[in-house]
Design an enzyme around this catalytic site. Sequence first.
Site, short mmCIF file in Angstrom:
data_model
loop_
_atom_site.label_atom_id
_atom_site.label_comp_id
_atom_site.label_asym_id
_atom_site.label_seq_id
_atom_site.Cartn_x
_atom_site.Cartn_y
_atom_site.Cartn_z
N CYS A 11 0.83 -1.20 0.00
CA CYS A 11 0.00 0.00 0.00
C CYS A 11 0.87 1.25 0.00
O CYS A 11 2.09 1.18 0.03
CB CYS A 11 -0.91 0.01 1.23
SG CYS A 11 -1.91 -1.48 1.40
N SER A 294 7.51 -1.47 -15.36
CA SER A 294 8.58 -1.57 -14.37
C SER A 294 9.84 -2.22 -14.90
O SER A 294 10.88 -2.19 -14.24
CB SER A 294 8.08 -2.32 -13.13
OG SER A 294 7.52 -3.57 -13.48
N ASP A 356 12.20 -8.77 -18.28
CA ASP A 356 11.12 -8.54 -17.31
C ASP A 356 11.74 -8.42 -15.93
O ASP A 356 12.87 -8.84 -15.69
CB ASP A 356 10.10 -9.68 -17.36
CG ASP A 356 8.73 -9.26 -16.84
OD1 ASP A 356 8.59 -8.10 -16.38
OD2 ASP A 356 7.80 -10.09 -16.87
N ASP A 357 10.97 -7.82 -15.00
CA ASP A 357 11.53 -7.58 -13.67
C ASP A 357 11.54 -8.82 -12.80
O ASP A 357 12.38 -8.98 -11.92
CB ASP A 357 10.78 -6.45 -12.96
CG ASP A 357 9.29 -6.66 -12.96
OD1 ASP A 357 8.82 -7.67 -12.43
OD2 ASP A 357 8.57 -5.79 -13.50
#
Length: 494
Positions: A11, A294, A356-357
Amino acid sequence: MFNYSGLNEECGVFGIWNHPEAAQLTYMGLHSLQHRGQEGAGIVVSDQNELKGERGLGLLTEAIKDDQMERLKGYQHAIGHVRYATSGNKGIENIQPLLYHFYDMSVGICHNGNLINAKSLRQNLEKQGAIFHSSSDTEVIMHLIRRSKAPTFEEALKESLRKIKGGFTFAILTKDALYGAVDPNAIRPLVVGKMKDGTYILASETCAIDVLGAEFVQDIHAGEYVVINDKGITVKSYTHHTTTAISAMEYIYFARPDSTIAGKNVHAVRKASGKMLAQESPVKADMVIGVPNSSLSAASGYAEEIGLPYEMGLVKNQYVARTFIQPTQELREQGVRVKLSAVKDIVDGKNIILVDDSIVRGTTIRRIVKMLKDSGANKVHVRIASPEFMFPSFYGIDVSTTAELISASKSPEEIKDYIGADSLAYLSVDGLIESIGLDYDAPYSGLCVESFTGDYPAGLYDYEANYKAHLSHRQKQYISKNKHYFDSEGNLNV
């Protein structure tokens, strides 16, 4: 397979003290943290007399509408929260900040992360007569604070923070002060900023400070809490039993690329990880492409290091939420189809390095590889700018079962076949640590790499028995071959 109960969150929290447009600035700050959670949002405001709040489900624009913002005007202090949560815990009662009205005070509270002893604390509190109105971990600390015999709210907060375990940051608001707190490992980030008029800000990431034109003041470090009131700002320690272990996943995936964590810009770290990945696992190809968003920084670093063109072979619909933090597998898979498309004219007939991450469940990358090959790509070599995601995370990421992790049971060669790639390679743990470049005198140079190593700096507590009972053969093999620095309670193994 056993499913761990509990509320695992990633969050965003925000707080501001002493500004005539506190709610409006909080809304702007939360908007810049929207990537950290899209299932709910809330704002609690305060003045010298009262606290009041508004909250709702969905994206910030859906959760807090214009009429709600009107009701929050005229207050000088505020905290806010954007929320991601596992399915089954999505009711409005769990949307933060939680707001409590007691006979002697009112308190607003929100948090990012996961308390790994919340279940046992909750059981003990219920035995003592506590009544819970939500399934959120956040409510646990409020009960601890109110049951404390400490003479002041601040002392009660310190006492309560010593009892909770896990990776967390808190933002707490009363009519007298704004408080922030960070876990004893600083797994989850919290920063302080200052506006030109002297207004102080708390936020999960520096991007929320930058968007308001404020200046970065400092990170809140492991085991620290901050008090902001009309007298100014004070940072103190609530425990000296600290070992810095900042979540590597903040750098790899969660944080915005324009944010800075512990002095390291996220984009720069991701680009460095791509360069390191190219050094460790080069391959012949025509171009490098990244999975938006990302992975783009890492892909550009890989391309630069290996001397290949960096192309936009995938296009993302920016108005679809991130698949990794969608609450169900079905939604994640549908989300891949809706949010990404291959650029056929770019990839047709080409040998591609796809960066890709991370690979968590394997479903997303499998569909992307198929999409590229369906669009005419000749070969697709997959390179992952993080190590194998082999172990569950209990510190605030929604991956808390071994069953969800493809690397827990399959080797890289098996995963290569499963996703349909022509080759597959991961960044090493040492390569990740070097790329991020922290230099704390702590294991892994001050990083939390539990998902790659099974080494849990805050311990396991309520999760320990079931975690150990469901370790896969591959996980057990890794643990037996690699040194672990922390025991099951997060103590350093000497």
